[in-house]
Enzyme design. Structure first.
Site, short mmCIF file in Angstrom:
data_model
loop_
_atom_site.label_atom_id
_atom_site.label_comp_id
_atom_site.label_asym_id
_atom_site.label_seq_id
_atom_site.Cartn_x
_atom_site.Cartn_y
_atom_site.Cartn_z
N GLY A 61 0.87 -1.16 0.00
CA GLY A 61 0.00 0.00 0.00
C GLY A 61 0.91 1.21 0.00
O GLY A 61 2.12 1.08 -0.15
N GLY B 213 3.32 3.16 1.31
CA GLY B 213 4.18 2.97 2.47
C GLY B 213 5.08 4.14 2.79
O GLY B 213 5.60 4.24 3.90
N ASP C 144 11.32 3.32 6.71
CA ASP C 144 11.29 4.60 7.45
C ASP C 144 10.40 5.63 6.77
O ASP C 144 10.25 6.75 7.28
CB ASP C 144 12.70 5.15 7.64
N ARG D 229 -4.25 2.02 -9.28
CA ARG D 229 -3.37 1.04 -9.90
C ARG D 229 -4.13 -0.24 -10.22
O ARG D 229 -5.21 -0.49 -9.66
CB ARG D 229 -2.22 0.72 -8.93
N ASP E 90 1.35 -3.18 -9.12
CA ASP E 90 1.04 -2.01 -8.30
C ASP E 90 1.71 -0.75 -8.84
O ASP E 90 1.47 0.35 -8.32
CB ASP E 90 1.45 -2.25 -6.84
#
Length: 460
Positions: free
Chosen positions: A87, A89, A122, A183, A254
């Site tokens: 997803g 991120g 991160d 997507r 994706d």
């Protein structure tokens, strides 16, 4: 465009409901140093007078738009392995608005912090990654590829640790302007949960908001129309990559937008020569997304969309549409190669003969891709040792009588504008060694001049 356009906010994504996204908060960065601001596209979406730092480094909401950023939900096949744990991120959808053509566009981010889909990441973007994406999108836009636009790049003052480049390295946040962030993987997620109603709802949204069509009432017709449009757009996308000598690097499902717009640039490269085995990603050990296999990869991804749409549509009819994808690609490749060459189509066997001659020449590797199109633009027949070869005889013959005038002074330059890996690395070295941004800025100017030349002499 003669004058800046008015700002027209339209947060249409909210109509889909909370099943499609999660509200998130942007990260607060130590610094906000502007490194690239796309003022020409800001004017086209009515944001020419905004506060760049406030809106695109601190991500304070735009007027009448999303009040909180949204991390979009999706799944996808990554190197042909299905992954339900992805997803947005390290990015989010920040705003939606109309451009000067009336299209609904998204302002989305890359490197804006963690989301529920960050896993162990991160949520950050390296400055080098941001610089590379700006260079990729600018060059592809000049080459006529349907691509997202790098909108704003800010250096953010953090030190990031990465395994695939020298660390610690500088950080950045990028905002890109895209014709939707829906997507193939967005549909795959709904199919994974057997959510046929969600697939139908999303298909209607795409047709209405992104294609500007009134969605058919019947689900079967809805599925058929959407797949037809996506096949057409993605076949053109694949042909555009090939004609540009471009290797995206990661054509996972994706990473394929249902509007056929190219986006999300990681390990991209431009090929110096016509090498169909050339890969961009060091981790693509099998050459799945090699230069010459990109049409196959995109067709495979579209097949995954067809499988999702079969939940609401007629599977045999969808299969027939999917089966026509290669023919659409071949037609689009003729269009894109002749467009780049600057020769008008005549829509008969002569076009196929000419494209066959072009491909034979390029595959001979007697000359690089950029050099070839630069020298032969407009049907010119250049002289020189590189072209004193039998491979060029058929090309000269096929071009006879199809020459066109070229007017932009760019075509009298000594060298073509290119974006090969050595140039990218030299631009980055100037930044990382001396904080010298002049080579980057000069390259953007050169690319835009090239784009103006392509547009000035465009055909078809």
């Amino acid at each position: 465009m003669d004058a800046p356009q008015p700002y027209r906010a339209e947060p249409a994504i909210l109509s889909l409901g909370e099943e499609f996204f999660d509200e998130v908060d942007p990260t607060r960065f130590p610094k906000a140093i502007p490194r690239f601001l796309n003022r020409r596209w800001a004017d086209r979406v009515g944001l020419g007078e905004m506060d760049w730092e406030r809106n695109f480094a601190r991500f304070e909401p735009l007027a009448d738009n999303l009040t909180r950023p949204l991390a979009l939900r999706y799944h996808g096949h990554q190197f042909r392995t299905y992954n339900p744990d992805i997803g947005d991120g390290r990015g989010f959808l920040f705003a939606q608005l109309r451009d000067d053509r009336g299209r609904l566009l998204d302002l989305g981010t890359k490197g804006s912090g963690t989301t529920p889909y960050s896993r162990r990441g991160d949520g950050r973007l390296t400055l080098k990654g941001g610089v590379r994406e700006v260079l990729a999108t600018e060059m592809l836009e000049a080459l006529g590829v349907n691509t997202s636009k790098s909108f704003a790049l800010f250096e953010t003052g953090e030190q990031l640790m990465r395994n695939d480049e020298p660390s610690p390295t500088r950080s950045a946040v990028l905002t890109r302007l895209s014709h939707g962030h829906i997507r193939i993987g967005t549909f795959q997620r709904l199919a994974y949960f057997e959510n046929a109603a969600g697939i139908a709802s999303l298909a209607r949204y795409v047709l209405d908001k992104l294609y500007g069509e009134t969605p058919p009432a019947a689900d079967a017709d809805l599925a058929a129309r959407l797949l037809d449009l996506v096949c057409e757009r993605t076949a053109t996308l694949a042909a555009s990559y090939v004609a540009s000598g471009f290797v995206h690097g990661v054509l996972n499902s994706d990473n394929i937008n249902v509007t056929g717009e190219s986006f999300d640039y990681g390990p991209w490269r431009f090929a110096a020569e016509w090498d169909e085995t050339f890969t961009a990603a060091y981790f693509d050990e099998w050459g799945l997304y090699a230069f010459g296999r990109q049409p196959e990869a995109i067709h495979w991804d579209v097949a995954q969309l067809a499988g999702c749409l079969a939940m609401i549509g007629d599977a045999p009819a969808l299969a027939d549409t999917l089966g026509g994808w290669p023919s659409r690609f071949e037609a689009a490749l003729i269009d894109r190669l002749l467009w780049r060459l600057g020769v008008a189509r005549v829509d008969n066997a002569d076009d196929r003969l000419l494209v066959g001659a072009i491909l034979k020449v390029l595959r001979s590797r007697r000359v690089g891709i950029d050099r070839f199109f630069f020298d032969w633009r407009g049907g010119r027949v250049p002289t020189g040792e590189a072209y004193d070869d039998e491979a060029f005889l058929a090309l000269r013959k096929a071009l006879a009588g199809r020459e066109r005038p070229i007017v932009h002074p760019y075509w009298t330059d000594a060298q073509p504008c290119s974006m090969l890996i050595d140039e990218v690395e030299a631009i980055w070295s100037a930044i990382t060694d001396n904080d010298d941004w002049q080579p980057f800025e000069s390259k953007i100017d050169a690319i835009r001049r090239f784009g103006h030349a392509m547009a000035a002499d465009a055909v078809g």
